[in-house]
Design an enzyme around this catalytic site. Structure first.
Site, short mmCIF file in Angstrom:
data_model
loop_
_atom_site.label_atom_id
_atom_site.label_comp_id
_atom_site.label_asym_id
_atom_site.label_seq_id
_atom_site.Cartn_x
_atom_site.Cartn_y
_atom_site.Cartn_z
N GLY A 122 1.04 -1.15 0.24
CA GLY A 122 0.04 0.10 0.26
C GLY A 122 0.62 1.52 -0.68
N LYS A 145 -6.46 -14.30 -9.39
CA LYS A 145 -5.19 -13.56 -9.79
C LYS A 145 -4.04 -13.98 -9.14
CE LYS A 145 -2.68 -8.76 -10.01
NZ LYS A 145 -1.82 -9.94 -8.69
N ARG A 199 10.01 -12.57 -16.02
CA ARG A 199 8.95 -11.69 -17.13
C ARG A 199 10.53 -10.53 -16.73
NH1 ARG A 199 4.05 -8.70 -15.84
NH2 ARG A 199 3.97 -9.57 -13.32
N GLU A 215 1.54 -18.31 -14.67
CA GLU A 215 2.06 -17.71 -13.56
C GLU A 215 2.69 -19.46 -12.63
OE1 GLU A 215 1.86 -14.71 -13.14
OE2 GLU A 215 2.21 -14.56 -10.46
N CYS A 244 25.09 4.95 16.16
CA CYS A 244 24.92 4.23 13.92
C CYS A 244 24.72 1.93 14.47
CB CYS A 244 25.59 4.19 13.07
SG CYS A 244 25.88 3.28 12.06
N CYS A 251 28.31 1.39 13.19
CA CYS A 251 29.72 1.69 13.57
C CYS A 251 30.06 2.56 14.82
CB CYS A 251 30.41 1.97 12.12
SG CYS A 251 29.20 3.84 11.68
N CYS A 285 23.50 7.54 9.15
CA CYS A 285 24.68 7.38 9.61
C CYS A 285 25.34 8.55 8.34
CB CYS A 285 25.02 5.90 9.85
SG CYS A 285 26.76 6.31 10.31
#
Length: 697
Positions: free
Chosen positions: A45, A125, A146, A186, A420, A423, A439
């Site tokens: 979505g 589908k 595809r 499919e 971070c 690191c 970072c």
């Protein structure tokens, strides 16, 4: 059809173009994570919303819509490890609707063009992996995924292990076998086969697959066909590409013929008349979606008559005669065990939910993105909460929020890390007001290093096989390379430091040899690919081609001012500033110097035999050409001094129209822009504008 305005579109202002560049890059990154990495970080979505915003901008400012825009590419345009295979006809995607009112609007629009009371096919589908099969005189000669809709990955050997796919078609008196047949379908797991596969994996002490679609994709792409054969994949055909000796009057007739030849078609497909009957089928399958042997995520509605399909045509990515109705996402509740963070290529720090595994929409889910710290607060989730999880589009999990009444008092708030996690560098927004924190240790942060090394191998960059994410991680962890600058200096001894490229006997593996060979071949790639591989912000293939075409060498680009860079058609101020800023950093220039010293070509050698007969001309290519890929057509225009534009305007010199050209062809006719077929395009390349004065389609 409603005619479009003849007024020239307003060019996008600089601020809008800058926003489009950032948005397009975000969409590309999400497409890359979904299609290549199989590791999406946002829901379907949310991705649809980003893509919709991008499409809205391009509708408002058509000059933003380029051939490599994410709105124009099916499947993101990314490739993985298998050999490329061109489709005979494009494999298009489908436009989506999410409500019956939207579906009725689509039907009304179609019937305004074609007349009322059409026959429609309603097909479930399947949530699987698209596959293209080519039969010559009834024998299977090629199978390919595809890919980007024009070129996919050849998986013929693997496809031959799928019981549903016949090696040889069986003809009948009514349906003789055509000389050529390209059929689309499919590949999927039947739910009971998927459950059996996961049970076997658990018994062997291996991790089970998360959902049928991902496992189908992984099973189809196995290097060893024997593994694919053991996975019991299925296939259902749902469309045609090119054919010779077969011209069905309708989609329904086509399916009847496919079944007669021994190809698998769905037993759930129904032909109906009118909008009410279509909506009835949508509602029926919404209530019975779990009664099918495989997962479904919607209903596909197609105009049945082939002549009307041709009349309606297609856009650059989807047919106008078909639509996919997507069912509402399904929800479940589970326990939020922890919130952890991930560091991306640009340094963006993204929190994600770590949850008790829960089955939703047929998938086992334990991870979901939370996007940023502000979003965590907005959702109001606490670590330890029972949360509502939604599978948006039945694919990507999303945490909606907490079940507040289920709280015990032991829950606690998540705090974004100050440093971070990879690191230990202090984190901060890139600029004031940003919701994301990053970072800033771009050069040495292990997470950013891994992503950059992996990016170098991408299809839009050097397109290096074997150098996947696992390989990038292995090279860095074994200190075979310090950063991406060392890639082209890799030796056999360097690779032997890694377990990934070393055999049990201690020698170099076959993949190690392939990596060295591929790196060596990549040194001669064109300049625009080098620019993309450098991870300069905002510089994708389109801007890189424009810069390479204008300046011809990396040294000239490096030495140019922001004003000179911005003056290049297709670049502009934002990209120019990003390029200048990138080359202003010492360690960035060191990467370039390392590549150059290793033999990477830093300038494009001009072929003096190719005339500059398209100098200054804006040319748009639309539709599918037989003898040119999209990249080849662009390259042919650019090396002759022309501009390969993405949209049609009064400034367009020519439009080259292949099969299924879509709205760009219509726009050209409306504006009086000359339209060339493929033969005309060849004459244009050979002789310039004078050679095609009277040519067209």
């Amino acid at each position: 059809m409603v005619s479009e305005s003849t007024e020239a579109p307003t060019p996008a202002p600089g601020s809008v173009r800058e926003h489009w560049n950032e948005l397009a890059e975000d969409v590309r990154q999400h497409q890359f994570r979904y299609y290549v990495r199989d590791a999406p970080i946002i829901s379907d979505g949310e991705f649809d919303a980003l893509l919709g915003e991008l499409n809205d901008l391009e509708n408002q400012y058509p000059d933003l819509r380029t051939p490599d825009s994410p709105t124009q590419l099916v499947g993101g345009g990314f490739a993985t490890d298998f050999a490329s295979a061109d489709h005979l006809e494009r494999m298009l995607s489908l436009d989506n609707v999410f409500a019956t009112d939207e579906l009725r609007t689509w039907i009304s629009r179609v019937e305004q063009e074609t007349g009322p009371d059409l026959h429609y096919l309603c097909e479930v589908k399947i949530d699987g992996v698209a596959l293209n099969l080519v039969y010559e005189n009834g024998r299977l000669v090629r199978a390919a995924t595809r890919g980007d809709g024009r070129t996919g990955e050849e998986v013929t050997l693997n496809a031959r292990t799928i019981d549903d796919i016949p090696e040889k078609l069986t003809g009948t008196d009514k349906y003789p076998i055509p000389a050529l047949l390209e059929v689309r379908g499919e590949v999927f797991f039947r739910l009971e086969d998927f459950a059996a596969l996961n049970a076997a994996l658990v018994e062997e002490g291996k991790a089970p697959f998360a959902n049928p679609r991902n496992s189908a994709a992984g099973s189809l792409r196995q290097k060893n066909p024997a593994v694919t054969a053991r996975r019991r994949l299925g296939m259902i055909c749902h469309g045609l590409g090119r054919s010779e000796g077969f011209e069905p009057a309708s989609q329904y007739d086509a399916y009847t013929a496919l079944a007669a030849w021994g190809l698998p078609v769905s037993t759930h497909t129904v032909r109906v008349t009118g909008a009410d009957a279509v909506v009835d089928r949508v509602q029926y399958w919404g209530e019975h979606r779990h009664d099918v042997e495989h997962e479904i995520d919607g209903l596909v509605v197609k105009v049945d008559e082939t002549s009307l399909q041709r009349r309606l045509g297609s856009t650059s990515r989807a047919p106008r005669w078909a639509i996919a109705y997507k069912y509402p996402p399904e929800e479940a509740t589970t326990k939020l065990l922890d919130i952890r963070v991930n560091v991306g290529r640009t340094g963006r720090v993204t929190p994600f939910a770590y949850m008790e595994p829960v089955t939703v929409a047929g998938s086992t889910v334990s991870l979901a993105t939370l996007h940023n710290g502000s979003e965590v607060k907005r959702k109001g989730v606490l670590i330890g909460d029972t949360v509502v999880l939604r599978k948006a589009g039945d694919v990507i999990p999303e945490v909606l929020g907490p079940v507040v009444d289920a709280r015990t008092g032991d829950e606690y708030e998540f705090v974004m890390p100050a440093n971070c996690p990879e690191c230990d560098t202090p984190l901060a927004p890139a600029k004031e007001g940003d919701a994301d924190i990053r970072c800033p240790n771009q050069q040495y942060c292990p997470a950013q290093l891994r992503e950059r090394v992996f990016h170098v191998a991408g299809r839009g960059a050097f397109d290096i096989e074997v150098l996947g994410y696992e390989a990038a991680t292995s090279l860095l962890e074994a200190k075979a390379i310090g950063d991406e600058g060392d890639l082209f200096s890799l030796t056999e001894d360097d690779l032997l430091k890694t377990t990934l490229f070393r055999t049990k006997a201690g020698g170099l593996s076959a993949n190690g040899r392939r990596l060295l060979d591929n790196l060596d071949s990549a040194k001669d790639k064109p300049l625009w690919r080098v620019l993309v591989a450098l991870s300069i912000r905002h510089v994708g293939p389109t801007a890189a081609r424009a810069l390479a075409g204008e300046f011809g060498s990396l040294d000239r680009i490096r030495e140019s001012s922001v004003e000179e860079l911005a003056a290049v058609d297709g670049v502009g101020g934002t990209i120019a500033a990003a390029v200048a800023e990138w080359f202003g950093v010492d360690w960035h220039r060191q990467i370039v110097d390392k590549w150059s010293a290793a033999g990477v070509r830093m300038e494009d050698e001009r072929d003096e035999s190719i005339p500059r007969n398209l100098e200054g001309l804006s040319i748009v290519v639309t539709g599918s050409l037989e003898t040119f890929s999209r990249d080849q057509a662009k390259e042919a225009i650019l090396v002759r001094g022309g501009k390969a534009a993405g949209s049609v305007s009064k400034k367009t010199a020519f439009v080259v129209a292949g099969e299924s050209p879509g709205s760009k062809h219509d726009k050209a006719v409306e504006l009086g822009v000359p339209v060339l077929d493929e033969d005309g395009f060849r004459r244009l390349l050979e002789g310039g504008p004078d050679a095609v004065t009277d040519s067209g389609v």
